[in-house]
Design an enzyme around this catalytic site. Sequence first.
Site, short mmCIF file in Angstrom:
data_model
loop_
_atom_site.label_atom_id
_atom_site.label_comp_id
_atom_site.label_asym_id
_atom_site.label_seq_id
_atom_site.Cartn_x
_atom_site.Cartn_y
_atom_site.Cartn_z
N HIS A 6 -5.32 -4.44 17.07
CA HIS A 6 -4.36 -4.20 18.16
C HIS A 6 -3.83 -5.52 18.74
O HIS A 6 -3.67 -5.67 19.95
CB HIS A 6 -4.97 -3.31 19.26
CG HIS A 6 -5.35 -1.95 18.74
ND1 HIS A 6 -4.40 -1.02 18.38
CD2 HIS A 6 -6.55 -1.41 18.46
CE1 HIS A 6 -5.02 0.05 17.92
NE2 HIS A 6 -6.31 -0.17 17.94
N SER A 20 -6.76 5.04 19.27
CA SER A 20 -6.58 4.21 18.08
C SER A 20 -6.57 5.08 16.83
O SER A 20 -5.74 5.97 16.69
CB SER A 20 -7.65 3.11 18.04
OG SER A 20 -7.36 2.18 17.01
#
Length: 307
Positions: A197, A91
């Site tokens: 996400h 991430s």
Amino acid sequence: MSKVAFCFPGQGSLEAGMGREIAQAVPAAMEVFARGSEAAGIDLAHLCFEAPLEELYQTEIQQPALVTTSLAVLTALRERGFEPDYVVGHSVGEFAALAAASAMSIDEAIALVRERGLAMAEAARERPGSMAAVLGLDDHVVECLCREIEQVWPANYNCPGQIVVSGEDPSVEELCGAAEEKGARRTVKLKVSGAFHSPLVAKAADRLRPAIERVRFVEPVAPFMSTVTAKIEPAQRVGGLLVDQLTAPVRFTQAASELVRDGVKTFVEVGPGNVLSGLVKRIDKSVKAIPVNNMAGIEKLKETLTA
């Protein structure tokens, strides 16, 4: 010849006092905190070294704090002659990975991550949601549940038997209940401020895009393994992937597996915590995973690589 990948952690790898010991021991690492503070417009040395964890949990502070700490640790590793054959990030860790591969500067990475954190926090306030880890089910079972329940999506493929879902609060609750009925060992709500996400934070991608488009990415000096595509990606695709990354799942399981196929035998976790080291060992028991977040970690890495 066995290869080494440097991996950079994402949100959730926080530690109080992170980076302090290395910054005190290595002046070049302290310089990273000074540069990062200027780029982000906040006092990252104070936040990382002194602030209580509650203060660091805020997305817009946590992201630049994590990336700056990782890049300070990287600087200490470089001073001792350690260089990666590959880089990968989980991430927000992708920004540290790209700076580590000289695809952009440290200052650019930290400024972008500060903007990313602000964008994600704002998007989460506008469209609230949550995330939960599902432990002990095959990925395809969780994927099927996400298709059956509206407004919840796979968000992180962390390792076999551990997948994080993201979505609207009632949908995440419903999925957790359904997963336990399907035999999940347990489900754990994550300490995050939004449904990251997932399509719920698409607004954040819109806000971040102009800042990313201003950066001229150069070809990474160490191959960059994207956790959006689980492929080695060139400079011209990096900007688009960093925008896509906000709403796309993190494919860490697939990315780490690809690196093992490419000959990586040692994963060095560069930054706070040891989350990724644990995940890597579950992805492939044959590899070594070494977390480096203090001077003792650097010594352990030296011993491991010279052995």
